[in-house]
Write a protein that holds these residues in place. Structure first.
Motif, PDB file in Angstrom:
ATOM      1  N   ALA A   1       5.552  80.243 -11.310  1.00 45.40           N
ATOM      2  CA  ALA A   1       5.110  78.881 -11.570  1.00 45.40           C
ATOM      3  C   ALA A   1       4.623  78.726 -13.157  1.00 45.40           C
ATOM      4  O   ALA A   1       4.423  79.681 -13.822  1.00 45.40           O
ATOM      5  N   THR A   2       4.648  77.228 -13.592  1.00 45.49           N
ATOM      6  CA  THR A   2       4.105  76.906 -14.925  1.00 45.49           C
ATOM      7  C   THR A   2       2.984  75.979 -14.125  1.00 45.49           C
ATOM      8  O   THR A   2       3.060  75.286 -13.308  1.00 45.49           O
ATOM      9  N   ILE A   3       1.972  75.710 -15.264  1.00 39.00           N
ATOM     10  CA  ILE A   3       0.843  75.218 -14.498  1.00 39.00           C
ATOM     11  C   ILE A   3       0.490  74.148 -15.870  1.00 39.00           C
ATOM     12  O   ILE A   3       0.371  74.647 -17.014  1.00 39.00           O
ATOM     13  N   SER A   4       0.328  72.917 -15.503  1.00 40.84           N
ATOM     14  CA  SER A   4      -0.041  71.952 -16.591  1.00 40.84           C
ATOM     15  C   SER A   4      -1.419  71.240 -16.132  1.00 40.84           C
ATOM     16  O   SER A   4      -1.656  70.791 -14.833  1.00 40.84           O
ATOM     17  N   ARG A   5      -2.272  70.530 -16.868  1.00 39.61           N
ATOM     18  CA  ARG A   5      -3.321  69.753 -16.727  1.00 39.61           C
ATOM     19  C   ARG A   5      -2.701  68.364 -16.296  1.00 39.61           C
ATOM     20  O   ARG A   5      -1.762  67.974 -16.746  1.00 39.61           O
ATOM     21  N   GLY A   6      -3.561  67.587 -15.444  1.00 46.40           N
ATOM     22  CA  GLY A   6      -3.281  66.176 -15.294  1.00 46.40           C
ATOM     23  C   GLY A   6      -3.622  65.419 -16.211  1.00 46.40           C
ATOM     24  O   GLY A   6      -3.962  65.647 -17.325  1.00 46.40           O
TER      25      GLY A   6
ATOM     26  N   ASP B   1       6.380  69.484  -6.895  1.00 48.79           N
ATOM     27  CA  ASP B   1       5.248  70.130  -7.571  1.00 48.79           C
ATOM     28  C   ASP B   1       3.943  69.879  -6.531  1.00 48.79           C
ATOM     29  O   ASP B   1       3.823  69.147  -5.787  1.00 48.79           O
ATOM     30  N   ILE B   2       3.105  70.871  -6.790  1.00 51.93           N
ATOM     31  CA  ILE B   2       1.754  71.018  -6.181  1.00 51.93           C
ATOM     32  C   ILE B   2       0.944  70.317  -7.205  1.00 51.93           C
ATOM     33  O   ILE B   2       0.844  70.990  -8.142  1.00 51.93           O
ATOM     34  N   ILE B   3      -0.115  69.486  -6.523  1.00 55.12           N
ATOM     35  CA  ILE B   3      -1.124  68.759  -7.259  1.00 55.12           C
ATOM     36  C   ILE B   3      -2.132  69.400  -6.609  1.00 55.12           C
ATOM     37  O   ILE B   3      -2.629  69.253  -5.540  1.00 55.12           O
ATOM     38  N   MET B   4      -2.926  70.144  -7.436  1.00 57.79           N
ATOM     39  CA  MET B   4      -4.504  70.615  -6.977  1.00 57.79           C
ATOM     40  C   MET B   4      -5.558  70.178  -7.850  1.00 57.79           C
ATOM     41  O   MET B   4      -5.544  69.876  -9.196  1.00 57.79           O
ATOM     42  N   ALA B   5      -6.586  69.741  -6.897  1.00 55.24           N
ATOM     43  CA  ALA B   5      -7.788  69.447  -7.712  1.00 55.24           C
ATOM     44  C   ALA B   5      -8.644  70.339  -8.004  1.00 55.24           C
ATOM     45  O   ALA B   5      -9.038  71.141  -7.079  1.00 55.24           O
TER      46      ALA B   5
ATOM     47  N   GLY C   1      -6.793  63.094 -14.413  1.00 57.89           N
ATOM     48  CA  GLY C   1      -7.522  64.292 -14.797  1.00 57.89           C
ATOM     49  C   GLY C   1      -8.284  65.315 -13.610  1.00 57.89           C
ATOM     50  O   GLY C   1      -8.137  64.954 -12.509  1.00 57.89           O
ATOM     51  N   HIS C   2      -8.660  66.262 -14.049  1.00 58.02           N
ATOM     52  CA  HIS C   2      -9.572  67.378 -13.175  1.00 58.02           C
ATOM     53  C   HIS C   2      -8.479  67.725 -12.079  1.00 58.02           C
ATOM     54  O   HIS C   2      -8.824  68.188 -11.039  1.00 58.02           O
ATOM     55  N   THR C   3      -7.049  67.886 -12.600  1.00 51.92           N
ATOM     56  CA  THR C   3      -6.229  68.448 -11.598  1.00 51.92           C
ATOM     57  C   THR C   3      -5.256  69.520 -12.354  1.00 51.92           C
ATOM     58  O   THR C   3      -5.129  69.477 -13.532  1.00 51.92           O
ATOM     59  N   ALA C   4      -4.703  70.079 -11.667  1.00 48.55           N
ATOM     60  CA  ALA C   4      -3.562  71.268 -12.023  1.00 48.55           C
ATOM     61  C   ALA C   4      -2.210  70.679 -11.465  1.00 48.55           C
ATOM     62  O   ALA C   4      -2.238  70.631 -10.143  1.00 48.55           O
TER      63      ALA C   4
ATOM     64  N   PRO D   1      -7.457  75.755 -14.923  1.00 51.20           N
ATOM     65  CA  PRO D   1      -6.170  75.798 -14.582  1.00 51.20           C
ATOM     66  C   PRO D   1      -5.312  76.882 -14.709  1.00 51.20           C
ATOM     67  O   PRO D   1      -4.699  77.617 -14.064  1.00 51.20           O
ATOM     68  N   ASP D   2      -5.757  77.264 -16.235  1.00 53.90           N
ATOM     69  CA  ASP D   2      -5.006  78.650 -16.557  1.00 53.90           C
ATOM     70  C   ASP D   2      -5.325  79.939 -15.791  1.00 53.90           C
ATOM     71  O   ASP D   2      -4.675  80.662 -15.637  1.00 53.90           O
TER      72      ASP D   2
END
Length: 200
Positions: A16-21, A72-76, A101-104, A142-143
């Motif tokens: 996976a790759t992860i980005s901020r909301g 995609d998975i949206i994570m708080a 915001g406050h999500t990955a 998130p990282d």
């Protein structure tokens, strides 16, 4: 390794790759427009997956936002306590969805429901406790999620596991389908044992 042992332990960074909301707030909600998910709603309004949103933002606001795509998975990643932080929802809608915001946003190549179910397990809870920081506000950067270890079976096996968990989820959380299904299951169980006990 998956085919030899049935599953392999992998880091999230391997799949996976992860980005901020983005940055929209509740005051930006409107009646119609672009589908959106606010991080606070992940705790209160969404389950393991969804294909519809309960709120929208205007197209003008949406142009400046980060978006999640199908699967995609949206994570708080911010919460008031360790128990709730990192609650996630798999986005299964066909359109892009704006994410606050406050999500990955976790973009991956696996079964979205499988990963979302995993992010609700005790194994993940143990790992996120080591990643969380803060006192009044608990946050997971998130990282840092890249180091999370996931037991990953084949896609076919992921699909089988998801189908089983979906049925349990329906029984536990959907009264309209769950309760009748539970009654029917108990009725069949009763008939089975009745016939066994009364056949000599």
């Amino acid at each position: 390794m998956q085919y030899v042992f049935g599953f392999a332990f992998v880091k999230l960074s391997d799949i996976a790759t992860i980005s901020r909301g983005g940055s929209f707030q509740k005051k930006d909600f409107c009646e119609n427009g672009v589908p959106c998910i606010h991080y606070g709603q992940i705790y209160t309004r969404y389950g393991v997956h969804t294909d519809k949103t309960i709120q929208f933002i205007s197209e003008t606001t949406a142009k400046k936002q980060k978006k999640a795509v199908t699967n995609d998975i949206i994570m708080a990643v911010t919460s008031e306590n360790v128990e709730d932080v990192c609650k996630s929802v798999a986005w299964l809608g066909t359109d892009e969805v704006a994410v606050s915001g406050h999500t990955a946003i976790i973009h991956h190549n696996q079964n979205a429901k499988y990963l979302s179910y995993f992010f609700h397990t005790t194994m993940f809870f143990t790992q996120k406790r080591t990643l969380a920081h803060g006192t009044k506000v608990i946050e997971v950067t998130p990282d840092k999620l890249y180091d999370v270890i996931i037991p990953l079976p084949t896609l076919r096996e992921q699909e089988r596991i998801v189908s089983i968990l979906d049925r349990f989820d329906a029984i536990c959380n959907d009264l309209t389908s769950g309760l009748p299904a539970e009654i029917e299951a108990r009725q069949k169980q009763y008939e089975y044992y009745r016939d066994k006990l009364l056949t000599f």
